[in-house]
Design a protein around this motif. Structure first.
Motif, PDB file in Angstrom:
ATOM      1  N   MET A   1     -34.173 -12.590 -56.277  1.00  0.00           N
ATOM      2  CA  MET A   1     -35.320 -12.253 -56.496  1.00  0.00           C
ATOM      3  C   MET A   1     -36.050 -13.762 -56.263  1.00  0.00           C
ATOM      4  SD  MET A   1     -36.925 -11.891 -60.393  1.00  0.00           S
ATOM      5  CE  MET A   1     -36.400  -9.735 -60.916  1.00  0.00           C
TER       6      MET A   1
ATOM      7  N   SER B   1     -39.071 -11.471 -71.231  1.00  0.00           N
ATOM      8  CA  SER B   1     -39.127 -10.351 -70.472  1.00  0.00           C
ATOM      9  C   SER B   1     -37.126  -9.858 -70.780  1.00  0.00           C
ATOM     10  CB  SER B   1     -38.743 -10.324 -69.100  1.00  0.00           C
ATOM     11  OG  SER B   1     -38.264 -11.378 -68.208  1.00  0.00           O
TER      12      SER B   1
ATOM     13  N   ARG C   1     -36.807 -21.265 -70.452  1.00  0.00           N
ATOM     14  CA  ARG C   1     -36.022 -19.992 -70.141  1.00  0.00           C
ATOM     15  C   ARG C   1     -34.745 -20.915 -69.953  1.00  0.00           C
ATOM     16  NH1 ARG C   1     -38.113 -15.646 -66.262  1.00  0.00           N
ATOM     17  NH2 ARG C   1     -36.934 -14.090 -66.993  1.00  0.00           N
TER      18      ARG C   1
HETATM   19  C1  BGC Z   1     -39.591 -12.444 -65.183  1.00  0.00           C
HETATM   20  C2  BGC Z   1     -38.883 -11.664 -63.963  1.00  0.00           C
HETATM   21  C3  BGC Z   1     -38.370 -10.349 -64.711  1.00  0.00           C
HETATM   22  C4  BGC Z   1     -39.369 -10.129 -64.354  1.00  0.00           C
HETATM   23  C5  BGC Z   1     -39.436  -8.651 -64.870  1.00  0.00           C
HETATM   24  C6  BGC Z   1     -41.019 -11.756 -64.771  1.00  0.00           C
HETATM   25  O1  BGC Z   1     -41.911 -11.887 -65.351  1.00  0.00           O
HETATM   26  O2  BGC Z   1     -39.483 -14.129 -64.312  1.00  0.00           O
HETATM   27  O3  BGC Z   1     -37.158 -12.539 -64.918  1.00  0.00           O
HETATM   28  O4  BGC Z   1     -37.076  -9.749 -64.015  1.00  0.00           O
HETATM   29  O5  BGC Z   1     -40.808 -10.112 -65.014  1.00  0.00           O
HETATM   30  O6  BGC Z   1     -39.559  -8.136 -66.115  1.00  0.00           O
END
Ligand code: BGC
Length: 762
Positions: free
Chosen positions: A249, A412, A172
């Motif tokens: 998050m 994502s 990532r």
């Molecule tokens: C990812 C996040 C993403 C979330 C919602 C997760 O797998 O780590 O970055 O925002 O999914 O799609």
């Protein structure tokens, strides 16, 4: 339930989005019908208003607002639910908005086209934006993505990825902003500010140390706490201060034994205690593992609940509150923090429209192109092969699917770009298989090159056969090889070498044409065994939906090559802190489904420790402590102009700075990004403490001052940040490895707070 299965569910949907269908309809103004009260009084602070609002909610309303649905799997479907990452129903009587969440690191995402036909503007990789060293570029990208999100009725953007690049292997890295806390914090903060300028909430993510994808749901990141404060946490601290995101998050992984989403040290002691962060903590999707532990540690909202092994903040939270294991005061606080984020971002007073609005995609494409252009890094230009002459008679373009488009990163963050997807290759296996495809944006470098060299014969060979590529290159004035390296969320890269025999193609072409240019489309550093045999190398990253045009403009010098590396490029993998591809606990280098499982499966797997022994010496600091030199250092990048930096004067006292002159001695306009590094009185590796980005016409001179950011001069001590009194070495440099001038200054010792005040009064 594993993420793999869950994500497959969205791939199977063939849903025609009302948003997509309505995307070109006339603007619809939203109306606010809400009971007035202290919460509607805009003269009060967001905290006061959130207090009043939370008091007006029933217990059931509060409980419903602290957990959200993953729409592709939610049952039953709410009438206004569309496939995207998240949905949390609001409380209409009080004007509390339904939270409609979309991924948006690089534009409004639409992975595996879960909303059929719904396109959006695709920015370049965040790493490319970081390479611009230009917060205005980051802000513009965020503002654009936020505007599109709002027009599509989304109001919470899962953006703001600021994890530091500790491992070149991390799948990532393209979604993050590089290896330096100051650059990451400033650029991340600017992008978040841009998103929220649309009166919607942005997250900052993934808090913290989700530094690799392999086994991300079970990984236990081990690091010294002071080092963590001075590296990854510092990047978050700066970005939060600069961007004021409504939400944080928390990550999948554990830190020192505790999952990030139930880590009291992180969520309560640091985030709320030390940083006084007023907004809310939402979990990553599938990252919750408990009810009371998570709630009491500081998690405010369970996201995408269907992806957790069970819904922890639904019935179990009701029971925990009834049994006194979680206090009602804590529930109130959870709701209060969500509402604070919603109010402070402007969303409460300016709700998103109920139906989609028109989007000016043409204007937004320009923003994507400016970002791509500003982030392209010229790595090598021996004999001034670049910029290319528009009078060239024959140009051969080789490989990288450059005839049809440019590569993007997977996962994502995947945007279904305006202009189309000429190539989309499903994966056959691996943790990303259900929600990532190798995707190209329809921005053909070949066509863009042809457009700028209208008199040249521009031809294309696909680059699969080195001999055929060499033959085509032999007869041409210029050969441009496009080389690609795909990376994706949920998998780390198994190798930093270019795949599919591309090194051999580059070697063959370089051997048959002296004017060979290699253009890299990568999500981070790659190895370049041919570096000494190729005269010109350009790093274009994943350049977004106008990448082809941006690359062509830089190749022909319509604009300067102005990007600088936000990340070190190693010469060999032995130079890295973890010199082998990361391994998951079962010995595979792949992030297989079991290593990426949701809570139930993860709990069954033993904790998977990864020790970050480099501590705060991430990236270029790692090289410095080892007295090693990478192939291309952090901050490095060439310009077509000939910039000369002179007359540096270093100043200490209450605040540190350097003032100098920069002159463009060349014949074309260009951009210079001088950088200031500091070595602290107690030694250690130099740290980037500031930079400037200046564009100068040919012949012009400018006087520039760079102030050292006290947040980087400070060290974390038991009672907080402290700028030590003593002698600092300041180095003005063109990158982490190339000093221009340096001087010693003495700084007065003081708390960070007073050091910042001193800087403000300068
Ligand atoms: C990812 C996040 C993403 C979330 C919602 C997760 O797998 O780590 O970055 O925002 O999914 O799609």
């Amino acid at each position: 339930m594993t993420i793999r299965v869950a994500r497959s569910a969205c791939a199977l949907l063939s849903f025609v989005s009302p948003v997509a269908l309505a995307a070109q309809s006339a603007p619809i103004r939203s109306t606010i019908a809400r009971t007035p009260g202290a919460w509607t009084d805009t003269a009060r602070t967001p905290t006061e208003r959130a207090d009043a609002l939370a008091k007006a909610m029933t217990q059931a309303e509060k409980l419903a607002y602290v957990h959200g649905f993953f729409p592709p799997m939610a049952k039953p479907q709410a009438p206004d639910m569309i496939p995207s990452a998240g949905y949390v129903p609001g409380v209409p009587r009080l004007g509390i908005p339904t939270l409609r969440e979309s991924d948006a690191s690089l534009g409004v995402a639409n992975q595996v086209e879960q909303r059929k036909g719904d396109v959006a503007t695709a920015l370049p990789a965040s790493l490319a934006t970081a390479a611009s060293f230009d917060p205005d570029i980051a802000y513009a990208g965020g503002a654009m993505a936020g505007a599109e999100a709002r027009a599509k009725t989304f109001n919470v953007l899962l953006a703001g990825g600021v994890n530091l690049t500790r491992d070149a292997w991390n799948g990532r890295n393209f979604e993050y902003l590089g290896e330096d806390p100051l650059l990451t914090g400033i650029m991340g903060g600017a992008s978040i500010r841009g998103v929220q300028s649309n009166h919607i909430v942005s997250t900052i993510k993934h808090f913290v140390l989700n530094s690799q994808e392999t086994g991300r749901a079970i990984l236990d990141a081990r690091i010294d706490r002071t080092a963590l404060r001075e590296s990854d946490l510092l990047a978050f601290e700066i970005a939060i201060a600069e961007g004021k995101p409504g939400s944080v998050m928390c990550a999948y992984n554990r830190i020192d034994g505790d999952y990030a989403c139930e880590n009291k040290f992180l969520l309560t002691d640091v985030l709320r205690g030390d940083w006084k962060y007023p907004g809310f903590v939402m979990s990553d999707w599938g990252a919750v593992h408990s009810t009371e532990k998570a709630a009491n540690a500081g998690l405010d909202q369970e996201s995408g609940q269907e992806l957790d092994s069970k819904i922890f903040f639904g019935k179990p939270l009701v029971d925990a509150i009834a049994a006194g294991r979680v206090s009602t005061a804590r529930l109130d606080e959870m709701v209060h923090r969500i509402l604070t984020g919603v109010i402070a971002s402007g969303l409460y007073d300016d709700p998103t429209p109920a139906a989609a609005q028109t989007i000016d995609y043409a204007a937004h494409a320009e923003i994507a192109q400016r970002a791509a252009e500003a982030g392209i890094v010229l790595l090598k230009n021996t004999g001034d092969v670049l910029p290319l002459a528009k009078t060239a008679r024959s140009i051969v373009v080789i490989g990288g699917h450059a005839d049809v488009g440019v590569l993007s990163g997977g996962g994502s963050s995947q945007v279904r770009s305006v202009g189309g997807i000429p190539i989309e290759i499903p994966l056959k296996s691996g943790a990303a298989a259900s929600f990532a495809r190798i995707t190209y944006h329809a921005s053909s470098p070949l066509r863009a090159i042809q457009a700028l060299a209208s008199k040249a014969k521009v031809s294309f060979v696909d680059g699969r056969d080195p001999a055929a590529a060499a033959t085509a290159a032999r007869g041409a004035d210029i050969a441009i090889v496009f080389a690609t390296h795909w990376q994706t969320e949920a998998q780390d890269t198994p190798s930093l070498s270019l795949p599919d025999g591309q090194d051999a193609v580059i070697d063959a072409v370089a051997a048959s044409n002296r004017h060979t240019v290699v253009v890299l489309e990568t999500g981070g550093p790659v190895l370049m065994p041919w570096v000494d045999r190729v005269p010109a190398i350009v790093e274009a990253w994943y350049p977004g939906q106008r990448g082809g045009e941006a690359i062509a403009r830089v190749l022909f010098g319509d604009i300067d090559a102005s990007g600088r590396l936000p990340i070190s490029f190693p010469r060999t993998i032995d130079q890295l802190p973890r010199p082998r591809p990361v391994e998951s606990p079962n010995g595979s280098t792949k992030n297989d489904a079991s290593a990426n499982a949701g809570a139930g499966d993860a709990a069954a797997l033993a904790a998977y420790p990864v020790t970050y022994q480099e501590g705060a010496d991430v990236g270029y600091r790692w090289y410095a402590t080892r007295k090693d030199r990478p192939l291309f250092p952090f901050g490095y990048g060439l310009s077509y102009a000939k910039m000369r930096i002179a007359k540096a004067r270093f100043v200490g006292g209450t605040a540190a700075s350097v003032t100098f002159e920069v002159t463009n001695q060349g014949t074309r306009a260009g951009t210079v990004i001088p950088q200031l590094y500091a070595t602290l009185p107690d030694g250690g590796a130099p740290r980037l403490v500031g930079w400037a980005r200046r564009s100068l016409p040919a012949g012009a001179t400018a006087t520039v001052t760079i102030s050292a950011d006290p947040r980087i001069l400070a060290r974390w001590r038991e009672r907080g940040w402290q700028v030590a009194g003593g002698a600092y070495t300041l180095t003005l440099a063109t990158d982490a490895d190339h000093p221009v001038a340096s001087g010693k200054v003495t700084l007065d010792g003081r708390s960070l707070q007073s050091a910042r005040a001193a800087l403000d009064t300068q």
